[in-house]
Design an enzyme around this catalytic site. Structure first.
Site, mmCIF file in Angstrom:
data_model
loop_
_atom_site.group_PDB
_atom_site.id
_atom_site.type_symbol
_atom_site.label_atom_id
_atom_site.label_comp_id
_atom_site.label_asym_id
_atom_site.label_seq_id
_atom_site.Cartn_x
_atom_site.Cartn_y
_atom_site.Cartn_z
ATOM 1 N N TYR A 1 55.914 22.969 19.508
ATOM 2 C CA TYR A 1 54.527 23.514 19.620
ATOM 3 C C TYR A 1 53.677 22.496 19.396
ATOM 4 O O TYR A 1 53.643 21.711 18.301
ATOM 5 C CB TYR A 1 54.182 24.774 18.380
ATOM 6 C CG TYR A 1 53.095 25.292 18.172
ATOM 7 C CD1 TYR A 1 52.594 26.131 19.212
ATOM 8 C CD2 TYR A 1 52.262 25.021 16.980
ATOM 9 C CE1 TYR A 1 51.207 26.726 19.017
ATOM 10 C CE2 TYR A 1 50.940 25.763 16.876
ATOM 11 C CZ TYR A 1 50.585 26.184 18.083
ATOM 12 O OH TYR A 1 49.127 26.985 17.714
ATOM 13 N N THR B 1 49.350 19.351 16.159
ATOM 14 C CA THR B 1 48.619 18.327 15.524
ATOM 15 C C THR B 1 48.602 17.004 16.270
ATOM 16 O O THR B 1 49.476 16.566 17.194
ATOM 17 C CB THR B 1 49.651 17.946 14.312
ATOM 18 O OG1 THR B 1 49.731 19.033 13.361
ATOM 19 C CG2 THR B 1 49.072 16.905 13.468
ATOM 20 N N GLY C 1 57.463 18.856 15.561
ATOM 21 C CA GLY C 1 59.003 19.210 15.543
ATOM 22 C C GLY C 1 59.716 19.455 16.672
ATOM 23 O O GLY C 1 59.342 20.039 17.695
ATOM 24 N N ARG D 1 75.357 22.220 -19.834
ATOM 25 C CA ARG D 1 75.015 21.174 -20.445
ATOM 26 C C ARG D 1 74.804 21.408 -22.015
ATOM 27 O O ARG D 1 73.682 22.154 -22.248
ATOM 28 C CB ARG D 1 73.919 20.661 -19.804
ATOM 29 C CG ARG D 1 73.283 18.917 -20.467
ATOM 30 C CD ARG D 1 74.343 18.119 -19.993
ATOM 31 N NE ARG D 1 73.691 16.854 -20.359
ATOM 32 C CZ ARG D 1 74.281 15.609 -20.054
ATOM 33 N NH1 ARG D 1 75.780 15.687 -19.543
ATOM 34 N NH2 ARG D 1 73.740 14.521 -20.367
ATOM 35 N N ARG E 1 60.357 26.321 -18.971
ATOM 36 C CA ARG E 1 60.265 25.444 -17.757
ATOM 37 C C ARG E 1 61.121 26.436 -16.637
ATOM 38 O O ARG E 1 60.499 26.475 -15.498
ATOM 39 C CB ARG E 1 60.634 24.077 -17.620
ATOM 40 C CG ARG E 1 59.786 23.150 -18.103
ATOM 41 C CD ARG E 1 60.039 21.882 -18.401
ATOM 42 N NE ARG E 1 61.121 21.266 -19.257
ATOM 43 C CZ ARG E 1 61.921 20.331 -19.260
ATOM 44 N NH1 ARG E 1 61.737 19.428 -18.275
ATOM 45 N NH2 ARG E 1 62.881 20.156 -20.164
ATOM 46 N N GLY F 1 69.067 13.166 -16.275
ATOM 47 C CA GLY F 1 69.426 12.019 -15.586
ATOM 48 C C GLY F 1 70.311 12.586 -14.673
ATOM 49 O O GLY F 1 70.140 12.018 -13.201
ATOM 50 N N THR G 1 51.393 20.295 3.572
ATOM 51 C CA THR G 1 50.595 19.860 4.648
ATOM 52 C C THR G 1 50.545 20.500 6.033
ATOM 53 O O THR G 1 49.696 20.508 6.541
ATOM 54 C CB THR G 1 50.517 18.122 4.699
ATOM 55 O OG1 THR G 1 51.944 17.980 4.657
ATOM 56 C CG2 THR G 1 49.980 17.581 3.453
ATOM 57 N N GLU H 1 51.047 23.047 9.004
ATOM 58 C CA GLU H 1 50.589 24.624 9.100
ATOM 59 C C GLU H 1 49.238 24.632 8.234
ATOM 60 O O GLU H 1 48.905 25.622 7.676
ATOM 61 C CB GLU H 1 51.374 25.800 8.844
ATOM 62 C CG GLU H 1 52.779 25.507 9.489
ATOM 63 C CD GLU H 1 52.588 25.362 11.209
ATOM 64 O OE1 GLU H 1 51.502 25.891 11.634
ATOM 65 O OE2 GLU H 1 53.015 24.781 11.748
ATOM 66 N N ASP I 1 46.577 21.688 5.814
ATOM 67 C CA ASP I 1 46.709 20.974 4.464
ATOM 68 C C ASP I 1 46.125 21.914 3.452
ATOM 69 O O ASP I 1 45.178 22.801 3.684
ATOM 70 C CB ASP I 1 45.717 19.822 4.586
ATOM 71 C CG ASP I 1 45.523 19.086 3.348
ATOM 72 O OD1 ASP I 1 46.511 18.423 3.010
ATOM 73 O OD2 ASP I 1 44.528 19.293 2.641
#
Length: 679
Positions: A146, A149, A188, A319, A342, A410, A431, A433, A435
């Site tokens: 397609y 852009t 793409g 952990r 979180r 880490g 960004t 489809e 922004d």
């Protein structure tokens, strides 16, 4: 007196901790898994397909971190070819094949054919074009992309420079790239894969610009895949952080390429033989492809987020780090408020986005079926909702993926953790489809149109409001609100009401000040409007849990409530600004927002024992996740050690760089050291 340290095998403890976490759960995982996968049958189909793929060498993931960009692209095509082999061998339906591609976590070029090229062509192609190419596209006898852009323009489709000039003498369109910046870019599957493309170009009739329209253009020979004359095509190169490595995002320039008149996608707008323009029933119909992709991005974002939540919560469960707990061992990091605060909201957004995406896809299918009958009544609403949700899901998703990675400390930075790859692949969603900052403006425009329509009559007409703007009714019947207790926040209707009020007031404020706007108004209005819409959808999700066993219903309701409360927490500035929440009176000011934060904390603590089971319900196998830190049995250190042994640098004890670089450095250093005066 010093505390006594209990001797134990840290590695073995990880397996014990994971087993204990699963034993703590009170829910039936299979029931919630079926809910997330839209029924037992779909789950069984997925499970069967995953079992095939994870045992097929074509889909082995063990070496992909060490492949070059070219090797990753070639591997992606090999996987694509193998999926279609399996479809043929096992008689898979199109839905089963689609599911097979959905479980693959590489961004394959065929995805652009399946979700951008084919749907746009089938929705907007005219009868003649569909008859000629429809079966070829469906069977992938041709592969598409397609081309929208450009190098100089992306989200602003109306300013695209590529032209399609009608030549009435030969009944052809001439596709042309008049400038460097008109080169198609970021497309793409264009770089090396596609044979054909749907090209977005300005239609030029008699020298007049008729705006962007869609045209089918053959790009490569079907005999040897060579690029056709007067077309320049290539790959644009590697993407940030190595993301989308398997997809050949490409560029293209057209030098007066002629195509037949029938190659215009004329399902809506048309050009007659003598060059007359037939107006489409709606100016935005050519954007249907983007709406389809945006609708599917909601579900996709939910499953991306689900993987991040699963990996991070599993790792945080096993952990142990820091303070000594009641068991004499270091505490599991999932028990620290800074960690569960979180991670659990990420889990709640994954559940919500998966369900929301399913509803949105159904809504798009309804709109598409009506469009085929010439009914455009749902188009504006779909454009507004998909714009807002695309922004909301992608913005949250990118943030959640990085938050989950950082919550793992880490080890989360290791490629073997898996979240770095997910982040790199999901990052461009903010960004492509459209922004996000530009799409915010679309949401605001839709909100202002609804606002004006509401007050166009006296008294205001609430029945004229669409589902996405129904929050504006509060400007007519403003409910009385005051401070809220923790118990009030336990009722989903509290957060829903406040999120709707916030949206109504912020749109009203913007409407009164459109001539002098502040710099962030579009983002604030868009987020408020979208969160109000999502909140009402979550209310429906909670109501639809009635078929679940009672315990499951209670827990999943808490998951959805956690989403609502964290969304409300994010809106506290607006709640206070508009007086929706007011400080308590008295000589010493008190924090009127403490109740919602405490409600979130207690809700998280109630969900902690269910966290592993809630992630298990996503149904991911170790192959799905490809994460040393997210392994099902919890033995993350074993998994990380084993993955490190596969590093190609470890194949030899002494690197080849020793002779070429390391030894010369050492020898130079020795000579310089020998020449220095002794101390």
């Amino acid at each position: 007196m010093a505390s006594k340290t209990i001797q134990h095998d840290v590695n073995e403890q990880t397996g014990v901790d994971m087993t204990n976490a699963r034993n703590l759960s009170t829910i039936a995982v299979e029931n919630i898994r079926d809910f997330l996968h839209h029924g037992r049958e779909e789950w069984l189909v997925r499970s069967r397909i995953v079992s095939l793929l994870e045992n097929d060498p074509a889909f082995d993931k063990s070496q992909r971190e060490f492949l070059s960009r070219t090797e990753k692209y070639e591997r992606g095509l090999a996987m694509t070819n193998r999926v279609y082999d399996l479809q043929s061998n096992y008689g898979w339906s199109e839905q089963e094949t689609k599911l097979a591609f959905a479980v693959l976590d590489d961004q394959l070029p065929i995805g652009l054919h399946n979700i951008a090229f084919q749907p746009v062509f089938m929705l907007q192609g005219g009868h003649t074009l569909l008859k000629k190419y429809g079966h070829l596209i469906t069977t992938r006898a041709i592969l598409g992309c397609y081309l929208q852009t450009e190098l100089g323009h992306g989200t602003n489709v109306s300013r695209l420079e590529t032209t399609a000039t009608y030549v009435p003498q030969t009944e052809e369109f001439e596709i042309h790239s008049p400038t460097l910046t008109s080169s198609k870019w970021w497309i793409g599957a264009l770089g090396k894969t596609a044979t054909h493309g749907v090209v977005q170009a300005k239609l030029i009739l008699g020298g007049k610009d008729m705006g962007p329209h869609l045209f089918l253009v053959q790009l490569r020979s079907l005999d040897d895949h060579s690029v056709l004359p007067n077309i320049t095509i290539g790959d644009i190169g590697p993407k940030a952080a190595g993301g989308y490595a398997t997809t050949d995002n490409g560029f293209a320039r057209f030098n007066h390429v002629r195509i037949p008149r029938e190659n215009m996608l004329s399902g809506f707008a048309q050009v007659t033989e003598d060059g007359k323009y037939v107006q489409p029933p709606h100016a935005k119909l050519s954007y249907g492809g983007m709406l389809y992709i945006r609708a599917n991005m909601v579900t996709g974002g939910g499953w991306f987020t689900a993987k991040a939540a699963t990996v991070a919560i599993r790792y945080a469960t096993v952990r142990r780090q820091g303070d000594i707990g009641t068991d004499g061992l270091e505490k599991q990091i999932i028990t620290y408020p800074s960690v569960y605060y979180r991670l659990l909201p990420i889990l709640s957004r994954a559940y919500m986005f998966i369900q929301l995406g399913r509803s949105l896809t159904k809504a798009f299918d309804t709109m598409a079926s009506r469009l085929k009958q010439g009914d455009t009544s749902l188009l504006a609403e779909m454009h507004a909702t998909t714009s807002g949700l695309k922004v909301y899901v992608s913005s949250n998703g990118v943030q959640d993926l990085e938050t989950a990675r950082r919550a793992m400390g880490g080890h989360g930075y290791s490629a073997f953790a898996g979240l770095g790859r997910l982040y790199a692949d999901y990052l461009p969603s903010v960004t492509y489809e459209g922004d996000n900052f530009v799409l915010d403006q679309q949401v605001v425009r839709a909100a202002l149109r609804s606002y004006k329509a509401l007050f166009a009559s006296n008294p205001p007409c609430i029945s004229a409001l669409s589902p996405s703007s129904y929050y504006l009714r509060h400007l007519v019947n403003n409910p009385v609100v005051s401070s809220f207790s923790e118990e009030d926040w336990r009722n989903p209707s509290t957060a829903i009401l406040l999120l709707e009020l916030r949206a109504a007031f912020i749109v009203n404020e913007h409407a009164q000040n459109t001539s002098e706007q502040d710099a962030s108004v579009n983002q604030r209005v868009s987020k408020a409007v979208t969160e109000a819409f999502v909140a009402t959808q979550v209310a429906g999700m909670i109501q639809n849990l009635d078929k679940m066993p009672e315990r499951n219903r209670v827990v999943v309701t808490k998951v959805f409530l956690l989403y609502l409360l964290t969304a409300a927490e994010g809106g506290l500035t607006d709640f206070l600004s508009f007086g929706i929440i007011r400080p308590a009176s008295g000589p010493t000011p008190s924090d009127p927002t403490r109740s919602v934060r405490m409600a979130i904390k207690k809700l998280c603590e109630e969900l902690l024992p269910e966290a592993i089971a809630l992630t298990d319900a996503f149904g991911f196998t170790n192959w799905d996740l490809d994460s040393a830190l997210g392994v099902y049995d919890g033995k993350v250190y074993e998994a990380l050690w084993e993955r490190a042994q596969t590093e190609p640098l470890n194949r030899t004890e002494v690197s080849a760089a020793y002779k070429t670089s390391i030894r010369p450095i050492l020898e130079r250093g020795r000579r310089q050291a020998a020449a220095m005066p002794k101390l």
